[in-house]
Design an enzyme around this catalytic site. Structure first.
Site, short mmCIF file in Angstrom:
data_model
loop_
_atom_site.label_atom_id
_atom_site.label_comp_id
_atom_site.label_asym_id
_atom_site.label_seq_id
_atom_site.Cartn_x
_atom_site.Cartn_y
_atom_site.Cartn_z
N HIS A 273 0.80 -1.23 0.00
CA HIS A 273 0.00 0.00 0.00
C HIS A 273 0.84 1.29 0.00
O HIS A 273 0.85 2.04 -0.97
CB HIS A 273 -0.90 0.03 1.25
O1 RIB Z 1 -5.32 -0.01 4.46
C1 RIB Z 1 -3.92 0.01 4.29
C2 RIB Z 1 -3.30 1.06 5.16
O2 RIB Z 1 -3.54 0.74 6.53
C3 RIB Z 1 -1.76 1.11 5.03
O3 RIB Z 1 -1.32 2.42 5.27
C4 RIB Z 1 -1.29 0.20 6.14
O4 RIB Z 1 0.01 0.56 6.62
C5 RIB Z 1 -2.30 0.50 7.21
O5 RIB Z 1 -1.89 1.70 7.87
#
Ligand code: RIB
Ligand code: CA
Length: 313
Positions: free
Chosen positions: A243
């Protein structure tokens, strides 16, 4: 072109760690002014510790790390140890950091840095819940014109939710903070699950990290080995979504991403859809656009960039 000045606001989190490494490996494109930790994946004492561990791994103990808010604006903290492990950086064994945590509160660092900056010259890069950003905007509305862009990982439209059927984790943890940010009028670029779910760390991509022959490559591969177990099981995919590195990648190579300038509003009342990013992708609401919402990424190009840059550390 001179590098873009950025503040990374983060809740490490293995994917946050890779995002920080990518930014630190790209000094020609981004200048990291500082890192502010926020409670999210794990509580604040761990996210600030983890941010310092990552700076030490990158050999960048010169980067100031600050602890920010330890809880959402109005709600009880929800964490994600089930994904990231108890420490937030589970996978490899990690020594405690030796570089100091700055005394100043992370929100004060954001405010002070922006007040000292010329108009429109600092980019905020939130990788976790938006609590620190919203608190800074509430306490010092005068900083808004100093912000060039808020480039954040969060939300979803076609991918809907990951922590609830309707909401992505970062927005869900502090929906009131997200509402403040999305209603601020500040330029916002969103890297949602719609994009990050196409940036899957497949086995060949993990092996490219592991065979880098560097400590950074080994750590990134072991972090990935750990956190992908949850997502591969959940989605049945061939790799976990990476992500947060999509945020620095977007700053370095915006051509790898495509999206639309649309209206995005945040659900803050319904318990069923709390934290949902109501993204008007088809422009049916008539509401004014307030965010550049990404929808696609060249995944091979993203991983080629990430691998090339991590190998520099
Ligand atoms: O949904 C994904 C996000 O949530 C990313 O930033 C992961 O690190 C968590 O913080
Ligand atoms: Ca994160």
């Amino acid at each position: 072109m001179s590098p873009r000045k950025i503040i990374i606001d983060t809740d490490p989190g293995q994917d946050d760690a890779v995002a920080i490494l990518l930014a630190l490996a790209s000094p020609d494109e981004v200048e990291v002014l500082g890192i502010t930790a926020v409670a999210g994946n794990v509580p604040l004492p761990l996210t600030q510790r983890n941010a310092r561990i990552v700076c030490e791994l990158a050999g960048r103990t010169d980067i100031p790390v600050f602890a920010g808010c330890d809880a959402p604006l109005k709600r009880k903290l929800v964490t994600a140890e089930h994904v990231h492990g108890k420490t937030g950086l589970d996978g490899p064994q990690l020594p405690d950091p030796t570089m100091p945590l700055q005394d100043k509160h992370g929100v004060d660092f954001i405010i002070d840095t922006l007040r000292d900056a010329p108009s429109g010259t600092v980019t905020l890069c939130p990788l976790g819940p938006l609590t620190n950003i919203a608190t800074a905007l509430q306490r010092a509305p005068d900083i808004a014109p100093k912000i060039q862009d808020i480039v954040l990982m969060g939300g979803a439209y076609f991918q809907v939710g990951n922590i609830t059927p309707a909401a992505e984790f970062n927005i869900y943890v502090d929906p009131e903070a997200a509402e403040i940010v999305f209603k601020s009028g500040i330029p916002i670029s969103v890297l949602p699950l719609d994009v990050t779910h196409k940036a899957l760390v497949t086995a060949p991509r993990v092996e490219a990290f592991r065979t880098m022959g560097t400590e950074v490559g080994r750590m990134v591969a072991e972090w990935t080995d750990f956190f992908e177990r949850f997502d591969k099981e959940k989605y049945g995919s061939e790799g976990a979504p990476l992500h947060d590195p999509c945020v620095p990648a977007y700053l370095i190579r915006p051509d790898l991403f495509t999206g639309r300038h649309i209206n995005v509003e945040i659900e803050t009342t319904s318990e069923l859809t709390l934290g949902m990013t109501v993204a008007d992708w088809w422009r049916v609401s008539g509401r004014a656009p307030n965010a550049m919402f990404m929808g696609d990424v060249d995944a091979d190009g993203f991983f080629a960039l990430l691998t090339e840059r991590l190998a520099r550390l």
